[in-house]
Design a protein around this motif. Sequence first.
Motif, PDB file in Angstrom:
ATOM      1  N   PHE A  72       0.765  -1.194  -0.029  1.00 38.65           N
ATOM      2  CA  PHE A  72       0.071   0.304   0.145  1.00 38.65           C
ATOM      3  C   PHE A  72       0.888   1.212   0.075  1.00 38.65           C
ATOM      4  O   PHE A  72       0.482   2.175  -0.865  1.00 38.65           O
ATOM      5  CB  PHE A  72      -0.966  -0.186   1.337  1.00 38.65           C
ATOM      6  CG  PHE A  72      -1.875   1.117   1.454  1.00 38.65           C
ATOM      7  CD1 PHE A  72      -2.978   1.402   0.550  1.00 38.65           C
ATOM      8  CD2 PHE A  72      -1.662   2.106   2.203  1.00 38.65           C
ATOM      9  CE1 PHE A  72      -3.670   2.273   0.445  1.00 38.65           C
ATOM     10  CE2 PHE A  72      -2.597   3.194   2.430  1.00 38.65           C
ATOM     11  CZ  PHE A  72      -3.580   3.343   1.573  1.00 38.65           C
ATOM     12  N   GLN A 124       1.398   1.283  -4.191  1.00 38.07           N
ATOM     13  CA  GLN A 124       0.306   2.145  -4.284  1.00 38.07           C
ATOM     14  C   GLN A 124       0.754   3.590  -4.110  1.00 38.07           C
ATOM     15  O   GLN A 124      -0.110   4.318  -4.137  1.00 38.07           O
ATOM     16  CB  GLN A 124      -0.838   1.704  -3.606  1.00 38.07           C
ATOM     17  CG  GLN A 124      -1.258   0.331  -3.998  1.00 38.07           C
ATOM     18  CD  GLN A 124      -2.642   0.015  -3.369  1.00 38.07           C
ATOM     19  OE1 GLN A 124      -2.677  -0.875  -2.403  1.00 38.07           O
ATOM     20  NE2 GLN A 124      -4.001   0.782  -3.667  1.00 38.07           N
ATOM     21  N   ILE A 180      -7.774   0.065   4.024  1.00 39.37           N
ATOM     22  CA  ILE A 180      -6.659  -0.958   4.827  1.00 39.37           C
ATOM     23  C   ILE A 180      -6.682  -0.959   6.159  1.00 39.37           C
ATOM     24  O   ILE A 180      -6.613  -2.141   6.836  1.00 39.37           O
ATOM     25  CB  ILE A 180      -5.320  -0.185   4.496  1.00 39.37           C
ATOM     26  CG1 ILE A 180      -4.446  -1.451   4.384  1.00 39.37           C
ATOM     27  CG2 ILE A 180      -5.047   1.066   4.758  1.00 39.37           C
ATOM     28  CD1 ILE A 180      -2.834  -1.140   3.926  1.00 39.37           C
TER      29      ILE A 180
END
Length: 545
Positions: free
Chosen positions: A68, A72, A108
Amino acid sequence: MEAETQETDVIQEISYVALSVVLILLAVTAYVSRPSVLHTTARRARERFVAGLPLGTFVIVSVNVVFFVFAQRAYTGDVLTVPYLSWSYVYPTGFLTGPVGHAGVPHIVGNLTATVVFAPVVEYVVGHKIDLSGERALHPLVRALVGVPLAWYGVGVFVSFFSWGPSIGFSGVVYFFFGFAVVFYPVVSVGLLVVTDAFRTLLGALRRPVTASTAGESYITPSWANIALDGHVLGLLVGVGVAVLVARRRGANLDAYRVGTAVFVLGLAQGLYAVWTVDGSTYVLYRAFGVAFVALLAVLVAYFVEIESSSPPFTQLDSFAPRRTVSVSTLLVPIVVICVIGLVTGLGTVSTVDDVDTVEVDGYSVWYGEDVENERVVSVPFIDAAPVNFTVSGVIVTNEDRGIWYRAASKGRLRTDPSRSFLVGGLGWYDEVTVERVGLESSTGNTSYSVLVTTRNETRAVYDSPPAPTATTVDGWGVNLTVDGGERAVRMRRGDRTRTVPLRNTSFTVEGVTFTTRDGRILAGVGDETRAAVGRITGARQDLG
């Protein structure tokens, strides 16, 4: 304004310190008053875990966080999600990265909070030092650091592969944890739901001690409309099935009544009742039908657990009685149905969109449309299937090679937030795309606007709406407002004569009609007479130059 900001910062700091002190005192008090609880828990953990720690949970949580933050690019403040959704079978990267990708920080945090609470329970049952049959398996450290995380990742890929439409997130595996844990510890699992909610609240308080919000027009999709119900149910059923197989191999006693009750409570608490449809921009939640669905699911799971937990192995075919056929079907049939539908939707492709202006970014097409049909269709070999489409309005991003079609910003959201940025890209690269709505609103409430797309220091207009009539006549001239290519202008018409003049910050006169912009308003008049307001400036780029 600066004083209010400083006051808010002080309140946040005091709140953070106070909360931290209270949590530390609570932990110390709990240990001092009941030290035996911690010692017993640590002893049992050492019997099942390497060094008494759920290392598999630590690994899979770390993988999610690292992916993440770096893949990302969450550390930049903007999260890259487009290339990490399970769009289509023509794009396997999406299915492999979808289980560990997330749509944003709340997403998340929610998934990993539940993982931290439930995953150690599942890992405790599986253990590091014995295999499913109770015998010594791989080296405990290898099993903990590699075997367990890979198994959980495999579940995530399975759920992602058979999801109904694009999906992203670890929630499929989270529901696998729910289903697995509820078979062995049904009562504890219900209690852990409360722990999970409390944990989320604590994290929220630590992240944002003080939160302020302003009431206003909202175009936010309902939270229940963002739930991937199919993936959650699939993960839950697979978790139940695997747990029952493990329990049978180990000779564990299961209480079907408690398991069914716990599934019902857990399903309601975790939103498995969210059966919904969408018609244009209207979302419809069938809550009563959804609750009945959760109740049926709980009954089917309870029946499966009751029959299978006390039945001979599948290999003894002579003992495969009719009731076992029904029992296996209660779990297997829903799983097969979900997977078949997911398989069909995974064959989706994107049709070419003609007659629209697009901005191309390494295979991605960014454009704007209103009431356009979603062109992500199902393509089944040897079957001429009619696509089930729906219409959308807003900023659209497509990529034929990856089967991508999604709305990056709705028409309504772009009206209230006229300058928005998002990321497109892939593994190892990304590009930022900025979309702006440059508009005018007439005195009658009609609007005219352009949508501009900026990427790689290049700006292009991809959409121009029709002019906005003002129903105002000045000295015989009808006045309309128009935005063309991002340029705001006044369009005047009298008989066959038409004049279009760009708006500026200063006053100007055309055909004896004087136009003035003042505090975002557009005024029109003749000579020194009182000027009438014909419209106002809206959207981005309000400085007319």
